[in-house]
Design an enzyme around this catalytic site. Structure first.
Site, mmCIF file in Angstrom:
data_model
loop_
_atom_site.group_PDB
_atom_site.id
_atom_site.type_symbol
_atom_site.label_atom_id
_atom_site.label_comp_id
_atom_site.label_asym_id
_atom_site.label_seq_id
_atom_site.Cartn_x
_atom_site.Cartn_y
_atom_site.Cartn_z
ATOM 1 N N LYS A 1 0.835 -1.203 0.000
ATOM 2 C CA LYS A 1 0.000 0.000 0.000
ATOM 3 C C LYS A 1 0.869 1.251 0.000
ATOM 4 O O LYS A 1 2.070 1.205 0.284
ATOM 5 C CB LYS A 1 -0.879 0.019 1.259
ATOM 6 C CG LYS A 1 -1.932 -1.052 1.347
ATOM 7 C CD LYS A 1 -2.704 -0.923 2.655
ATOM 8 C CE LYS A 1 -3.755 -1.999 2.798
ATOM 9 N NZ LYS A 1 -4.874 -1.823 1.860
ATOM 10 N N ASP B 1 -2.897 -7.446 -1.977
ATOM 11 C CA ASP B 1 -3.658 -6.540 -1.121
ATOM 12 C C ASP B 1 -5.149 -6.861 -1.162
ATOM 13 O O ASP B 1 -5.947 -6.212 -0.504
ATOM 14 C CB ASP B 1 -3.424 -5.084 -1.540
ATOM 15 C CG ASP B 1 -3.881 -4.085 -0.493
ATOM 16 O OD1 ASP B 1 -3.969 -4.482 0.690
ATOM 17 O OD2 ASP B 1 -4.156 -2.925 -0.837
ATOM 18 N N ARG C 1 -10.539 -11.358 1.242
ATOM 19 C CA ARG C 1 -11.466 -12.335 0.647
ATOM 20 C C ARG C 1 -10.853 -13.731 0.608
ATOM 21 O O ARG C 1 -11.573 -14.735 0.657
ATOM 22 C CB ARG C 1 -11.853 -11.869 -0.755
ATOM 23 C CG ARG C 1 -10.740 -11.857 -1.783
ATOM 24 C CD ARG C 1 -10.981 -10.916 -2.935
ATOM 25 N NE ARG C 1 -10.834 -9.516 -2.520
ATOM 26 C CZ ARG C 1 -10.946 -8.476 -3.355
ATOM 27 N NH1 ARG C 1 -11.208 -8.689 -4.629
ATOM 28 N NH2 ARG C 1 -10.800 -7.257 -2.920
#
Length: 515
Positions: free
Chosen positions: A292, A362, A366
């Site tokens: 990130k 990233d 899920r």
């Protein structure tokens, strides 16, 4: 709880008097809900009316919704201040009553008050749209506890003030046994909802070095032990043996190994009709190899907000003990860019047997939730709610105002939306058209973990829904609502504990439907 969460609980009680004399109560602040009509028709106590008229005439206090004004009361016994809270011209909804109570709590915090008394009009229901004593009692209790929440500080010098300790409801006149019971039930439910939300806030606000997967596990086990729940924890070796390739892969890059946490609440004799609650427990998310940006990464302490929410729900169930069955599952890991971290292009096999092509490390939430969903189903779940700070895309669509919802079952969704209207937590459904499901296909695996920017909040949710295996399922993307940058409504700056109250409300509504 050994520092895992530390919000002090507020003692809430009620007293019903034939003659209401505020001076006899050993409290530091007296709360009075005020409407302009109440001032004009003289229905309020004369002592308050005589104070309010000058405030109204000087435009210092107009009794507008949520407006507060504190007036010192020198020489009036043990209580020192009255806090007037505006109710506006029309009856308040339960959410508005909840926010008004939160505003009163914040005013009391500024005064460093410990003991409060709330004067109830006779009846308070004249202020309430719902005209229901239980709903009003719950809303005021929730608002007081949620509004009095304070973020734990780590400064060298901290105040000795511990916050609000007691709230007494005062009501003049006779009260029926039915109304008294309504108030007792409302207070109990309000305390359970709000204290469990504050638990979730405390966990979510913890710095990343204070909450790694093992710490989250310990906090969860304390909750399970407190309520006598069946529980289990799977370590990294057990995860690998069972075939939880998604959770193992995401956790590989960290020196703190992944864990899977399971807690069962059995409120029925038979273990049937089980709801599975699955919460994303990424205790810190760097993005892994798909790193990130630096700016804002400190807020990734909140990436376990889904795990905190489902733990809060379990705490509420332990207090309220409804006749329902729930299994809670938290896959927890740190997503770090270590030398052993999973990489874009990797193919991993989930517990369900499905393979996943990793295009973006990233998009790890899920991946771990896929294993969590399958494990919940193996434990008997026949319907599911997953909660996750899943996508930045939901922020683009709904900001930090509403939680995004994706589902495969419209009836379940309608019931959940009704629950959210009662709690005041905003949710908004996103479409689940076949074209979005098709976007998850991979050329080399069963699923791809990233579909690009288009429809990202939807496809991320549908990825998780794949592992519901066609059973009823709701996905809650709380990436925008779990952690906010400024105080709003009943929520403080920082962690909100969002969805604890709505999920609990939905579960209790399921119990009510079976009666």
């Amino acid at each position: 709880m050994n520092g895992y969460y530390g919000s002090e609980h507020i003692q809430v009680s009620m007293e019903w008097k034939e003659d209401l004399d505020a001076g006899q109560y050993d409290v530091e602040a007296f709360i009075v809900l005020v409407s302009p009509q109440g001032i004009q028709d003289g229905s309020m106590q004369q002592v308050w009316n005589s104070m309010l008229m000058p405030l109204m005439e000087s435009h210092l206090f107009q009794a507008a919704p949520f407006q507060t004004y504190a007036v010192p009361l020198p020489g009036r016994g043990e209580y020192r201040t009255v806090i007037f809270v505006g109710a506006g011209e029309r009856p308040l909804t339960s959410e508005e009553l909840r926010v008004a109570s939160a505003q009163a709590a914040r005013q009391a915090l500024k005064m460093r008050a410990k003991k409060l008394a709330w004067e109830l009009s006779s009846p308070l229901l004249t202020f309430s749209v719902e005209q229901n004593a239980r709903v009003a009692a719950q809303a005021i209790t929730e608002g007081m506890i949620l509004g009095s929440y304070r973020h734990k500080q780590y400064k060298k010098n901290t105040s000795s003030y511990k916050g609000i300790e007691q709230l007494i409801f005062l009501r003049k006149g006779k009260v029926s046994a039915a109304e008294l019971l309504d108030w007792e039930v409302g207070i109990q439910r309000g305390k359970a909802y709000a204290e469990s939300t504050c638990l979730a806030r405390d966990l979510t606000n913890l710095p990343g070095n204070f909450l790694v997967p093992d710490d989250l596990t310990k906090a969860a086990m304390e909750i399970a032990e407190k309520h006598g729940f069946e529980s289990a924890v799977l370590d990294e070796k057990q995860l690998e043996t069972l075939g939880m390739g998604g959770l193992v892969a995401v956790g590989k890059g960290s020196v703190h190994p992944p864990r899977l946490i399971m807690i069962k609440y059995q409120g029925r004799a038979e273990w049937d009709d089980v709801t599975g609650l699955v919460g994303k427990g990424i205790t810190f998310d760097t993005g892994g190899i798909s790193l990130k940006k630096r700016v804002g990464m400190e807020e990734m302490i909140s990436d376990m907000g889904g795990a905190a929410a489902v733990l809060g729900v379990m705490n509420a169930l332990g207090i309220l003990r409804p006749a329902v069955n729930v299994v809670m599952v938290i896959p927890t890991a740190e997503n770090m860019p270590g030398g052993n971290a999973f990489k874009p292009g990797d193919i991993i096999q989930s517990l369900s047997g499905r393979t996943i092509e990793v295009l973006n490390t990233d998009a790890e939430g899920r991946v771990v939730l896929a294993d969590g969903m399958t494990y919940a189903r193996q434990q008997g779940a026949v319907k599911f709610i997953d909660v996750a700070t899943l996508t930045g895309a939901v922020l683009s669509a709904l900001g930090d105002v509403a939680t995004g919802v994706v589902t495969n079952d419209d009836t379940m969704l309608e019931e959940f939306i009704l629950a959210s209207k009662r709690t005041g937590e905003k949710v908004w459904p996103l479409p689940a058209y076949k074209e979005f499901w098709d976007m998850l296909k991979s050329d080399v695996a069963d699923l791809s973990n990233s579909t690009g920017a288009r429809g990202a909040a939807i496809t991320a949710g549908l990825f998780i829904g794949t592992f519901a295996e066609g059973l009823p399922w709701i996905h809650l993307d709380i990436a925008g609502t779990a952690f906010v940058n400024k105080e709003r409504g009943v929520n403080p700056k920082g962690a909100t504990g969002v969805m604890v109250r709505t999920i609990t409300e939905w579960i209790l509504s399921q119990e009510a439907m079976k009666k």
